[in-house]
Design a protein around this motif. Sequence first.
Motif, short mmCIF file in Angstrom:
data_model
loop_
_atom_site.label_atom_id
_atom_site.label_comp_id
_atom_site.label_asym_id
_atom_site.label_seq_id
_atom_site.Cartn_x
_atom_site.Cartn_y
_atom_site.Cartn_z
N HIS A 180 30.66 32.02 -4.14
CA HIS A 180 30.19 30.39 -4.44
C HIS A 180 30.60 29.73 -3.17
O HIS A 180 29.82 28.60 -2.78
N TYR B 64 28.18 30.26 -0.50
CA TYR B 64 27.00 29.75 -0.76
C TYR B 64 27.05 28.10 -0.29
O TYR B 64 26.38 27.64 0.45
N GLN B 65 28.02 27.53 -0.63
CA GLN B 65 28.29 26.16 -0.24
C GLN B 65 28.22 25.71 0.99
O GLN B 65 27.55 24.82 1.68
N LYS C 153 24.63 26.56 2.73
CA LYS C 153 24.02 25.31 2.49
C LYS C 153 24.26 24.26 3.14
O LYS C 153 23.15 23.44 3.57
#
Length: 196
Positions: free
Chosen positions: A156, A159-160, A163
């Motif tokens: 996670h 991913y952050q 992004k």
Amino acid sequence: FADEGDDFVEVQVVRAGAMDTIAAVHWETADSFGGEAGVSYKKGQGSIQFNPGQVCATIRVNLLDDNNWQASCEFKLHLSNPEGCKIDPELQICRVKIIDDDVFPSNKYSHYVMHGEEGVEKIPTLGLLFRFSNFCMAIPGVRWKVYTIIVFDQLHNVYQFLKTFLISIYMVDVVYKTDVEKDELLLSTPQDTAML
């Protein structure tokens, strides 16, 4: 009930009914909820004898202090093979609860806990996290779950990061670029795309 720091626990066996003869029963310890022979207590077995007129007999089981916190720790005491008497089926098993004297998750910070709330606030955060992780890893069946949670939490975070990184690159390379092609924009103008 027994305290973990005690050397032993004594369990009273009470005889009811006719008291004019000799009676005997066999006893044996057995593991139960968190209590393990050789870790929490010493495995034991034997026989107790009631002489004529004797109402009580005592079974002594040695306890072990393992220095590890446990939410629940108990063992069982089974009575069997009666001689000159009968064992009530409802009373043939006794559960002995051991009250843990250790600090969660580790005794390393017990001196802080002894000073109450002010002491607890002084516990080093990373050290406590490390001890808690060790505690979790020592529980059978929990280790793989902890690793799974860590991996998914980190995925996670990755991913952050990606992004945010990719949006930053897009903003610099496309939106704030003065000579941008219309087909590179998500919306019709750089200003509208930046607002998005």
